[in-house]
Write an enzyme that holds these catalytic residues in place. Structure first.
Site, PDB file in Angstrom:
ATOM      1  N   CYS A  20       0.835  -1.216   0.000  1.00 25.32           N
ATOM      2  CA  CYS A  20       0.000   0.000   0.000  1.00 25.32           C
ATOM      3  C   CYS A  20       0.863   1.257   0.000  1.00 25.32           C
ATOM      4  CB  CYS A  20      -0.907   0.031   1.229  1.00 25.32           C
ATOM      5  SG  CYS A  20      -2.096  -1.303   1.292  1.00 25.32           S
TER       6      CYS A  20
HETATM    7  C1  BEZ Z   1       0.526  -4.517   1.941  1.00 28.38           C
HETATM    8  O1  BEZ Z   1      -0.039  -3.552   1.423  1.00 28.38           O
HETATM    9  O2  BEZ Z   1       1.734  -4.665   1.904  1.00 28.38           O
HETATM   10  C2  BEZ Z   1      -0.308  -5.542   2.663  1.00 28.38           C
HETATM   11  C3  BEZ Z   1      -1.639  -5.300   2.924  1.00 28.38           C
HETATM   12  C4  BEZ Z   1      -2.384  -6.270   3.588  1.00 28.38           C
HETATM   13  C5  BEZ Z   1      -1.804  -7.431   3.992  1.00 28.38           C
HETATM   14  C6  BEZ Z   1      -0.460  -7.645   3.715  1.00 28.38           C
HETATM   15  C7  BEZ Z   1       0.295  -6.702   3.053  1.00 28.38           C
END
Ligand code: BEZ
Length: 212
Positions: A45
């Protein structure tokens, strides 16, 4: 109510990192890009929101207002926003919605219970100035989105909106477009007189009218 292409994007009130908004008032007559992300302080994200911030000029050029959402709270968003800005060397101008009760996430079908009953998956909604949903994509948690592709689709959607033309596979701005098969030969001549067929009679290519 299940939202699909052509559905009216429902209005909502939200608290965001840029203050409270009424979604429709905030959109005005712009196009909208509504993005959900699963969780603050997560690596994928962080890269996504950083890339969206890097592309801010590209969105602005296309009259697109960007807004992100997760079910984390405002305090978390504000802290995370600063970290994204540092980690990705950007300034985030677009608002991030703190949808703590998941009211908006549920309204837009951004929670997929088999993945998480609490967190949103990676949804993408492109909304036209008529408030209709023009594109809806769903990405899994572990795959970051391709924002070059999202810009490409926006270009194709806006070309269709303006000229009623279609775009072939892997189309890019400088490439030929396709004329809608529903258009009579006479109407095709009026729209883009330089069209010609390639491959089959219904494959009527013409120069991108925006590039003429
Ligand atoms: C991420 O955006 O890295 C992420 C989001 C939810 C679970 C695991 C990773």
């Amino acid at each position: 109510m299940k939202l699909g292409l052509g559905s009216i994007a429902p209005n909502f009130n939200a608290v965001t990192t840029n203050g409270p908004i009424d979604f429709y008032n905030w959109l005005g007559y712009s196009w909208g890009l509504l993005l959900s992300h699963p969780e603050d302080y997560t690596p994928v994200c962080t890269t996504e929101l950083g890339v969206v911030a890097q592309l801010e000029k590209e969105f602005k050029k296309r009259n697109i207002k960007v807004i992100a959402l997760s079910v984390d709270n405002m305090e978390s968003h504000n802290g995370w926003k600063l970290e994204i800005e540092q980690a990705m060397n950007v300034k985030i101008g677009f608002p991030i919605i703190a949808d703590e009760t998941a009211k908006i996430a549920r309204l837009y079908g951004m929670i997929h219970e088999k993945t998480s009953d609490k967190h949103t998956i990676r949804s993408v909604f492109i909304i036209g100035p008529d408030k209709k949903i023009k594109l809806h994509l769903t990405y899994p948690m572990m795959v970051g989105r391709n924002f070059d592709e999202i810009l490409r689709v926006i270009d194709a959607l806006q070309l269709n909106d303006q000229y009623k033309v279609l775009t072939p596979a892997n189309w890019k701005q400088n490439q030929d477009i396709l004329i809608d098969p529903k258009l009579t030969e006479e109407n095709a001549d009026n729209l883009l007189p330089s069209w010609s067929t390639k491959g089959a009679s219904y494959m009527r290519f013409a120069k991108n009218p925006k590039k003429n």
